[in-house]
Every structure is written in C-alpha cells, then in structure tokens.
Write a protein that holds these residues in place. Sequence first.
Motif, PDB file in Angstrom:
ATOM      1  N   ASP A   1       0.811  -1.159   0.131  1.00 16.50           N
ATOM      2  CA  ASP A   1      -0.125   0.009  -0.029  1.00 16.50           C
ATOM      3  C   ASP A   1       0.933   1.252   0.119  1.00 16.50           C
ATOM      4  OD1 ASP A   1      -1.803   2.025   0.441  1.00 16.50           O
ATOM      5  OD2 ASP A   1      -2.902   0.825   1.681  1.00 16.50           O
ATOM      6  N   GLU A   2       0.870   1.783  -1.322  1.00 13.61           N
ATOM      7  CA  GLU A   2       1.975   3.122  -1.341  1.00 13.61           C
ATOM      8  C   GLU A   2       1.135   4.516  -0.964  1.00 13.61           C
ATOM      9  OE1 GLU A   2       4.291   3.084  -5.054  1.00 13.61           O
ATOM     10  OE2 GLU A   2       2.726   1.854  -5.756  1.00 13.61           O
ATOM     11  N   THR A   3      -0.224   4.332  -0.427  1.00 13.06           N
ATOM     12  CA  THR A   3      -0.979   5.348   0.177  1.00 13.06           C
ATOM     13  C   THR A   3      -0.598   5.331   1.626  1.00 13.06           C
ATOM     14  OG1 THR A   3      -2.395   5.437  -1.593  1.00 13.06           O
ATOM     15  CG2 THR A   3      -2.933   6.581   0.304  1.00 13.06           C
ATOM     16  N   GLU A   4      -0.695   4.319   2.192  1.00  9.41           N
ATOM     17  CA  GLU A   4      -1.029   4.241   3.647  1.00  9.41           C
ATOM     18  C   GLU A   4       0.642   3.737   4.344  1.00  9.41           C
ATOM     19  OE1 GLU A   4      -3.210   4.924   5.554  1.00  9.41           O
ATOM     20  OE2 GLU A   4      -4.598   5.583   4.195  1.00  9.41           O
ATOM     21  N   LEU A   5       1.469   3.403   3.143  1.00 11.16           N
ATOM     22  CA  LEU A   5       2.935   3.170   3.536  1.00 11.16           C
ATOM     23  C   LEU A   5       2.829   1.919   4.317  1.00 11.16           C
ATOM     24  CD1 LEU A   5       4.621   6.281   3.905  1.00 11.16           C
ATOM     25  CD2 LEU A   5       4.365   4.971   1.762  1.00 11.16           C
ATOM     26  N   LEU A   6       2.148   0.835   3.961  1.00 15.66           N
ATOM     27  CA  LEU A   6       2.145  -0.556   4.727  1.00 15.66           C
ATOM     28  C   LEU A   6       2.406  -1.764   3.574  1.00 15.66           C
ATOM     29  CD1 LEU A   6      -1.198  -0.079   6.565  1.00 15.66           C
ATOM     30  CD2 LEU A   6       1.097   0.206   7.775  1.00 15.66           C
ATOM     31  N   ILE A   7       3.159  -2.670   4.170  1.00 11.39           N
ATOM     32  CA  ILE A   7       3.434  -3.887   3.421  1.00 11.39           C
ATOM     33  C   ILE A   7       3.362  -5.214   4.110  1.00 11.39           C
ATOM     34  CG2 ILE A   7       5.970  -3.897   4.173  1.00 11.39           C
ATOM     35  CD1 ILE A   7       6.460  -4.469   0.911  1.00 11.39           C
ATOM     36  N   SER A   8       2.771  -6.378   3.440  1.00 12.70           N
ATOM     37  CA  SER A   8       2.677  -7.812   4.064  1.00 12.70           C
ATOM     38  C   SER A   8       3.219  -8.673   3.255  1.00 12.70           C
ATOM     39  CB  SER A   8       1.022  -7.715   4.333  1.00 12.70           C
ATOM     40  OG  SER A   8       0.294  -6.682   5.126  1.00 12.70           O
ATOM     41  N   GLY A   9       3.636  -9.478   3.761  1.00  8.94           N
ATOM     42  CA  GLY A   9       4.020 -10.728   2.952  1.00  8.94           C
ATOM     43  C   GLY A   9       4.232 -12.100   3.763  1.00  8.94           C
ATOM     44  N   SER A  10       5.035 -13.062   3.042  1.00  4.49           N
ATOM     45  CA  SER A  10       5.198 -14.343   3.695  1.00  4.49           C
ATOM     46  C   SER A  10       6.658 -14.746   3.184  1.00  4.49           C
ATOM     47  CB  SER A  10       4.194 -15.414   3.539  1.00  4.49           C
ATOM     48  OG  SER A  10       3.970 -15.702   2.114  1.00  4.49           O
ATOM     49  N   PHE A  11       7.292 -15.516   3.772  1.00  2.00           N
ATOM     50  CA  PHE A  11       8.731 -15.947   3.292  1.00  2.00           C
ATOM     51  C   PHE A  11       9.228 -17.126   3.658  1.00  2.00           C
ATOM     52  CE2 PHE A  11       9.478 -13.309   7.161  1.00  2.00           C
ATOM     53  CZ  PHE A  11      10.319 -13.861   7.674  1.00  2.00           C
ATOM     54  N   VAL A  12      10.177 -17.816   3.228  1.00  2.00           N
ATOM     55  CA  VAL A  12      10.850 -18.804   3.727  1.00  2.00           C
ATOM     56  C   VAL A  12      12.102 -19.095   3.260  1.00  2.00           C
ATOM     57  CG1 VAL A  12       8.706 -20.522   4.055  1.00  2.00           C
ATOM     58  CG2 VAL A  12       9.942 -20.480   1.854  1.00  2.00           C
ATOM     59  N   PHE A  13      13.309 -19.381   3.930  1.00  2.00           N
ATOM     60  CA  PHE A  13      14.519 -19.552   3.375  1.00  2.00           C
ATOM     61  C   PHE A  13      15.496 -20.528   3.921  1.00  2.00           C
ATOM     62  CE2 PHE A  13      15.051 -15.440   6.244  1.00  2.00           C
ATOM     63  CZ  PHE A  13      16.400 -15.909   6.811  1.00  2.00           C
ATOM     64  N   GLU A  14      16.304 -21.139   3.356  1.00  2.00           N
ATOM     65  CA  GLU A  14      17.508 -21.953   4.038  1.00  2.00           C
ATOM     66  C   GLU A  14      18.834 -20.780   4.061  1.00  2.00           C
ATOM     67  OE1 GLU A  14      18.761 -25.588   5.512  1.00  2.00           O
ATOM     68  OE2 GLU A  14      16.838 -24.862   4.998  1.00  2.00           O
ATOM     69  N   GLY A  15      19.245 -20.667   5.342  1.00  2.00           N
ATOM     70  CA  GLY A  15      20.352 -19.777   5.707  1.00  2.00           C
ATOM     71  C   GLY A  15      21.644 -20.799   5.807  1.00  2.00           C
ATOM     72  N   THR A  16      22.826 -20.594   5.250  1.00  2.00           N
ATOM     73  CA  THR A  16      23.820 -21.312   5.562  1.00  2.00           C
ATOM     74  C   THR A  16      25.024 -20.415   5.718  1.00  2.00           C
ATOM     75  OG1 THR A  16      24.319 -21.258   3.077  1.00  2.00           O
ATOM     76  CG2 THR A  16      23.294 -23.154   3.804  1.00  2.00           C
ATOM     77  N   ARG A  17      26.119 -20.908   6.411  1.00  2.00           N
ATOM     78  CA  ARG A  17      27.231 -20.149   6.536  1.00  2.00           C
ATOM     79  C   ARG A  17      28.500 -21.036   6.800  1.00  2.00           C
ATOM     80  NH1 ARG A  17      26.241 -18.187  12.997  1.00  2.00           N
ATOM     81  NH2 ARG A  17      26.774 -20.412  13.815  1.00  2.00           N
ATOM     82  N   GLN A  18      29.656 -20.600   6.781  1.00  2.00           N
ATOM     83  CA  GLN A  18      30.920 -21.427   7.147  1.00  2.00           C
ATOM     84  C   GLN A  18      31.038 -21.479   8.566  1.00  2.00           C
ATOM     85  OE1 GLN A  18      34.328 -20.748   5.144  1.00  2.00           O
ATOM     86  NE2 GLN A  18      35.615 -21.989   6.025  1.00  2.00           N
TER      87      GLN A  18
END
Length: 488
Positions: free
Chosen positions: A135-152
């Motif tokens: 919503d660019e008028t009210e400046l609000l955002i919604s969503g969903s996510f998943v991810f696999e994080g890796t590191r040494q």
Amino acid sequence: MKKFQLLNWVFIALMAFQFTSCEDEPLVGTFPQQENPSDGLPGAFTASINGVPFTANTISAVVFADGLFTIIGVNGSNNAITLSVPIVAEGNFILTDTPETDNFASYTDAQSAANPYTSASQTGGSGSMVVTSYDETELLISGSFVFEGTRQAADAQGSPIFDSSGDPIIQSVSITNGLFTSIPFTLDMDDGGDPGDGGGDGGDPTEPVEEFFANVDGVEHVDTSLTTTINMVGDEMIFKVEATTAAGALMRIDVPVDTGLGSFEMVSDISDGTKLIGIYNPNLGGENLSSNPGTITFTQFNLADGIMEATFSFTARDPLNQDPAIYQVTEGSFTVFFDPISLPPGVAFRAVVDGLEFLPDTTPVPPPGIADQITISSEEVNMVAVIKVAAIMMDGREMTLSFPKDIEVGMYVMGTEVVIGDEKVGAYKPAGTEMVFYSSPGTFTVQSYDLETGVMSATFSYNAVDPTGMDPTVRSVTEGEFNLTIPE
C-alpha cells in the motif's frame, strides 16, 4: 563486495538499521504458500527458526528511491531476520543470493553476529518471498517468506573450521512460516545502491562504491574489510588491495603502479614486495600462500582519476613448499578507488625490435650524423583527425604509430593500414631498405590521455609483416611505450 555490504551492515542494523543495494531478480520459482497470510496480527513479524518461534519486537522497513525494499526484524534476544528484494511490488520474489543477482535473506544469531546465515547459493542457501499487499498510500506492506540460511562454521576466535578432508564445514538454519503483516515502511529518497556515510541519512548517491568478489574452493570470500594502500618498496610504488573476512581470512593483490591495462601473469615464486602477485591466507595459523600460477586482467587502470578495476584467478600455494595446503581462487574481481597519482614523465619513445633496443636519443644536443628524432603530425582521413607519431633512429631504423586523435583510454587491436580513420596501425622500416612492415596482429593500449593538455601515455606491441607478401620476414616489436604531448 557490493551485495554483501548489506550482510555486513546487519550487524550494525541491530542498533542503527543501515541498508544497501540489490538488483532485479526474475519473479520465478517456488514460493511460500501460507493458508492465509493475512491472519497475522497487524504490525507483526514472525517466523520459525528450526521450528522454534521467532517474534520480532523491533521492525524496520525501508523502500528506497530506486525501488529496493529491505526489512529487518529483531527479537528480544537480538537475533535478526533480514530480507531484501529489488523493485518492490505485490508478487513473488526469489531470495536466493547468486553471483548473478543480489536478492538477499539472512538470519543473524546475536551470539555469532559477525557470521550470519545467508541465502547465498554458493553454500547451499535459498529462499523465496511473496508480497501479498503493498500500500503506497498508507505505506504498509505484508507478505510471507521462507529461506534456508547457510554459513561456514567458525571457532570462538572467528577462524573457519574444516573437516578431516580439508573442506569447509557448512552450517545451516531453516526459516519457515515467515510472516510480516501491515508493517509500516519509510520512503528514502536516496537509491538503495548508496551505502551511506554511517549517519543513517543514505549518504551521497554519487559516492563511488568499491567492490571485491572471489571464490575460494567454490566458497565465497565474503569481505568485511576492503582497503587499498599505496606503499613505497625501495624506489617502487606498489598498490596493495586487501580483502579480509570476518573470520580473518586475507586475500591480497599486489600491483606495481606502472602495470597499466591488459592481461598479465602473476609472479609464481617469492615476491620481494614489488611484483604483481596474488596472496591468500585462510587464517589457520600458517604463512601467506602466493599465486602459482595466476592471471589478472585490468579493465580500468587510471592513475589520474584514481580508479582500478580487474578480474583475476590464481592457485594459492606455499612458495617454500612447507605447507601442503592448496586453494583455488576463482571468479575474482574488484573495483577500488584511490587518490589520484601523478607519476614522473616516462621515456618519450621506446621499443624492442627483434631483441634490439629502439630508443631514440631526444637530448637537446643531437649526435653527429642523422639525429634521432620524434615527430608528431596530424592528417585528416574521412573527416577523422589521425595522429602519426614517427620515431627515427640514427642508424636509419624508423617506426611510426597512427591512431585517431580522439582515441580514448583503453586497449585496441592494431591493423595494417588506415582506411576509415579510426584504425590503429604500427609500422617499422629496417635500416638500409625502403621496405615497410606493418602491424599484423598487434595491440595498442592508451594508459592515460588528457584531451585538454594532450599528454598521452601508451604501450604497444605487434608483429610487423610485409602486407604484399613479397618479404616473408616477421619483425617482432615488443615492450613499446611512449609518453608524449599530442598537439592541438
């Protein structure tokens, strides 16, 4: 490296929320499917970390002028989740970070904040996100996510940990059920590509950004510190480009200041500090390993403007053959900036022809007989101003170089004759003959050229042949260089 400036700043963002840039990513792939993402409470940012609930009590979201969207959620234990995608809109986004793209996700454990888990594909990371409402008028955002994080994996001192085969140990974390619902975001009038000045105002978008990238045995060398210094070693001026990781692993490229544009072999034995060489030290308690073999190609090398850009690769070995470890450094590249440098004038004109020095004597008092001389003339070919530099030796040898007056800094292929006007041509006439041999093939490299003053530095090398084919002799012109003032 640019894409990991964001990763480096996540540690700072736990206190100050700084951001950096990403690039466009095609909206294709497998995306998280929530039964009803809107079921989350307004203003909530939640997820599961290896099945353990994560609820952020501090959330910051920013949309930059170029469309970059970055959101960070930090929980009560100061653990953080960061998501960043380009050109925000409702739809699907890939979070997998690859060398070709800069989309990004990370999980930072406060107990090891200097070594976050990321979505980098090189170590097996991946991820995706769905923006369900923007919503660019009210400046609000919604969503969903998943991810696999890796590191040494790293020890308590931050040094990388390897298995019995010498391969890096990769740790992973699964972030699932990610939701952010009706999160307020701010608009930043700067582009997300600007790393800012540390004051939180976005900085100067015209400020140049340094970059460094390399893989070591297929795993990215993620630098947290990139420095370029100029050192005097004896009478030699040497650049040292050093990129250091959070775990202390060092990669260094030593570059003599007079190297210039083109492709070069790195030194394959012990350097005295004045040689073109690549160095890698994994910070495992051993000595520096050096390039053997290695190559580097400079695509920008401008001392007057203070910029150097190159690609490189090398095999890192112990030059003393005491450490058996060998590392493959691949896909290396960097862009660095430095204070402009003015070097003393070089030799006016020089080359080596078939192993013999071609060095005209341009002292004010010419020697007896036919004086060595250098002349610079201009003629018009098809409305193109063509410069002709002619050098004549006292022994009768002559060499000329022709090129367009408006030539730019860069490397060019040489031809056998000027026809259109934009050709670069070398010619050589041996002593005692009127036969002229022309460049085929050859390279002409303009190292620097000030159009206002006409001061030009260039290098050249070519095989000189008889274009008529009457004389099969091939003359070898190498180590060519000149430092001259091109008249108006």
